[in-house]
Design a protein around this motif. Sequence first.
Motif, PDB file in Angstrom:
ATOM      1  N   ASP A  35       0.851  -1.048  -0.121  1.00  0.00           N
ATOM      2  CA  ASP A  35      -0.008  -0.026   0.223  1.00  0.00           C
ATOM      3  C   ASP A  35       0.819   1.221  -0.127  1.00  0.00           C
ATOM      4  O   ASP A  35       0.422   2.429  -0.408  1.00  0.00           O
ATOM      5  CB  ASP A  35      -0.916   0.115   0.973  1.00  0.00           C
ATOM      6  CG  ASP A  35      -2.141  -0.854   1.042  1.00  0.00           C
ATOM      7  OD1 ASP A  35      -2.388  -1.107  -0.015  1.00  0.00           O
ATOM      8  OD2 ASP A  35      -2.756  -0.950   2.186  1.00  0.00           O
ATOM      9  N   ASN A  36       2.012   1.220   0.389  1.00  0.00           N
ATOM     10  CA  ASN A  36       3.022   2.372   0.440  1.00  0.00           C
ATOM     11  C   ASN A  36       4.044   2.426  -0.275  1.00  0.00           C
ATOM     12  O   ASN A  36       4.992   3.189  -0.099  1.00  0.00           O
ATOM     13  CB  ASN A  36       3.346   2.370   2.057  1.00  0.00           C
ATOM     14  CG  ASN A  36       2.112   2.743   2.927  1.00  0.00           C
ATOM     15  OD1 ASN A  36       1.486   4.061   2.999  1.00  0.00           O
ATOM     16  ND2 ASN A  36       1.446   1.787   3.826  1.00  0.00           N
ATOM     17  N   GLY A  37       4.107   1.954  -1.368  1.00  0.00           N
ATOM     18  CA  GLY A  37       5.089   2.254  -2.340  1.00  0.00           C
ATOM     19  C   GLY A  37       6.116   0.889  -2.446  1.00  0.00           C
ATOM     20  O   GLY A  37       7.123   1.020  -3.046  1.00  0.00           O
ATOM     21  N   GLY A  38       5.625  -0.281  -2.068  1.00  0.00           N
ATOM     22  CA  GLY A  38       6.526  -1.670  -2.650  1.00  0.00           C
ATOM     23  C   GLY A  38       7.657  -1.247  -1.898  1.00  0.00           C
ATOM     24  O   GLY A  38       7.850  -1.027  -0.729  1.00  0.00           O
ATOM     25  N   SER A  39       8.764  -1.793  -2.545  1.00  0.00           N
ATOM     26  CA  SER A  39      10.185  -1.937  -1.851  1.00  0.00           C
ATOM     27  C   SER A  39      10.727  -0.552  -1.450  1.00  0.00           C
ATOM     28  O   SER A  39      11.547  -0.447  -0.976  1.00  0.00           O
ATOM     29  CB  SER A  39      11.263  -2.619  -3.005  1.00  0.00           C
ATOM     30  OG  SER A  39      11.325  -2.063  -4.065  1.00  0.00           O
ATOM     31  N   VAL A 210       6.956   7.104  -2.036  1.00  0.00           N
ATOM     32  CA  VAL A 210       7.475   7.306  -0.830  1.00  0.00           C
ATOM     33  C   VAL A 210       7.841   8.850  -0.880  1.00  0.00           C
ATOM     34  O   VAL A 210       7.824   9.416   0.200  1.00  0.00           O
ATOM     35  CB  VAL A 210       8.721   6.275  -0.666  1.00  0.00           C
ATOM     36  CG1 VAL A 210       9.394   6.704   0.344  1.00  0.00           C
ATOM     37  CG2 VAL A 210       8.292   4.914  -0.737  1.00  0.00           C
ATOM     38  N   ARG A 211       8.381   9.412  -2.045  1.00  0.00           N
ATOM     39  CA  ARG A 211       8.915  10.803  -1.881  1.00  0.00           C
ATOM     40  C   ARG A 211       7.708  11.731  -1.694  1.00  0.00           C
ATOM     41  O   ARG A 211       7.900  12.705  -0.814  1.00  0.00           O
ATOM     42  CB  ARG A 211       9.728  11.063  -3.074  1.00  0.00           C
ATOM     43  CG  ARG A 211      10.623  12.230  -2.733  1.00  0.00           C
ATOM     44  CD  ARG A 211      11.300  12.616  -3.989  1.00  0.00           C
ATOM     45  NE  ARG A 211      12.697  11.915  -3.924  1.00  0.00           N
ATOM     46  CZ  ARG A 211      13.455  11.740  -5.234  1.00  0.00           C
ATOM     47  NH1 ARG A 211      13.020  12.076  -6.389  1.00  0.00           N
ATOM     48  NH2 ARG A 211      14.424  11.046  -5.225  1.00  0.00           N
ATOM     49  N   ALA A 212       6.732  11.407  -2.260  1.00  0.00           N
ATOM     50  CA  ALA A 212       5.465  12.307  -2.306  1.00  0.00           C
ATOM     51  C   ALA A 212       4.911  12.279  -0.975  1.00  0.00           C
ATOM     52  O   ALA A 212       4.485  13.260  -0.277  1.00  0.00           O
ATOM     53  CB  ALA A 212       4.454  12.060  -3.354  1.00  0.00           C
ATOM     54  N   ASN A 213       4.973  11.024  -0.292  1.00  0.00           N
ATOM     55  CA  ASN A 213       4.141  10.966   1.166  1.00  0.00           C
ATOM     56  C   ASN A 213       4.984  10.487   2.096  1.00  0.00           C
ATOM     57  O   ASN A 213       4.708  10.026   3.041  1.00  0.00           O
ATOM     58  CB  ASN A 213       3.101   9.681   0.781  1.00  0.00           C
ATOM     59  CG  ASN A 213       2.264   9.915  -0.219  1.00  0.00           C
ATOM     60  OD1 ASN A 213       1.537  10.703  -0.566  1.00  0.00           O
ATOM     61  ND2 ASN A 213       2.608   9.121  -1.458  1.00  0.00           N
TER      62      ASN A 213
END
Length: 477
Positions: A35-39, A210-213
């Motif tokens: 849900d949060n950007g995989g690896s 990941v960077r955006a959130n």
Amino acid sequence: MARETWATRVGFILAAAGSAVGLGNIWRFPWVTADNGGSAFLAVYLGIVLLVGVPGLLAEFVVGRRGKKSPVGALRDLSGSRGWGLWGVFYVITAIALLSFYSVVGGWILRYFGESASGLVGAPPAYFAAPGQYFGGVAAGPDAFGFHLLFLALTALVVLGGVRRGIELGTKVMMPAVLVLLVGLAVWAGARPGAAAAYAFYLAFDVATVRANFFDVLGPAAGQALFTLSLGAGTMITYASYIDEDRSLPFDATVIAALNTLVGVLAGLVVFPLLFSLGVDPAQTSPGPGALFVGLAGAFAQLPGGVVIATAFFGVVVLAALSSSISMLEIPVSFLVDEYGLGRRRAVALVAAGVVATGGLCAFNPTIAGTAVFGFVAGPLVDTLLTVGLIAVLLFVGWVMGRDALAELRSGAGGPSAAVATPWLLAVGAVLPVFLVFTLLTTVGVDAGLGFWPTVLVAVVVGAAAVAGLRTERALL
Ligand code: TRP
């Protein structure tokens, strides 16, 4: 009677890893990652495990090995303050809250395991026909309560055996079994059609997300790290209180964290290929409590040999859950034994009787004041208790134990790990508590109203106020 100790070093490591490896890895970890950007999320999570999890484990180990008592006695004796002893009761309560919902989920799993196993010889498991409906029918109510009792009884049985013959022996069997079965399942799942797409989904290195959130991802990553490493409830204090020789705590903490992460990653390698092979889109399936049961159960129903795979899979989950639930029960039990001199049997009976009731509340899941009990306990309540609990341990180690903590960490640690002692104490006394207060504030949504930097400021002020309070208390003693 002399306090029991682990018989072997590997016994302690496996018991602590067994506590860590549980539903958090097999059920929650794959979903949170996907849900949060995989690896890319995995990278953030690994960073937190390394920078918060391992030092946190060390903090609990240091308190436990030095205190040689349950969290209540350890905090009181090491500080010489009854106030800290009272605070220790907080961990006993947290452990009971954890066990209350965990035992209900453990019960669900036992039922699915039983259904699957009986499908090996008889009619196909009942949940095969309509997984969603089936789960809806058994998740709450008398059925859920009955299986909660069964799971609790199994947990109590292991804890009754004591530290060596119960917990250590049990986890020495359970942990290797979990690892071997999971590797087998992952290999098998890798051969499913659609496995490649599943890996791409699960392990997508989605830096953009990941960077955006980043700051939204921190909260889930930290929450997951604490829960999965069994931090903040005094579990690791209690387990470390049964260590009698001085060996390298940094080494043990690293091995435990690594084993725990390995199982989480492996679980994802099983879950996602299974779902993809049947065209179930994980992004569309809600990651709620039913995900494991509805999504996967549906997958097993359609696979050739699905009954065998289902039995192995739910077997793994039962073992992993059991090796965690015993660590929750051991906290109140060790408290009653240490503080009131109760025999282990009576202590187990007393606590289990209480959890029959509190778990029953989760099993029947009534709505109290507009909130369903199960979701509240399993979610916000536990998250908050664990974070607050760990913050307190960290501050205790940093500001109450201080030099004693350094000495305890160094004792038995080789040169290189002894060298990290001072930076560790700094992190534990200042950086990590502020970070955790910050995540607590973001979870409650304070940052949305205040903005990022003001929230950081609030976290620093709260941390500083806590430290000032501690120092005043010490000065008064
Ligand atoms: N770590 C376990 C899991 O991932 C759960 C657990 C066991 C736990 N003991 C704990 C969580 C103590 C928090 C505190 O399933």
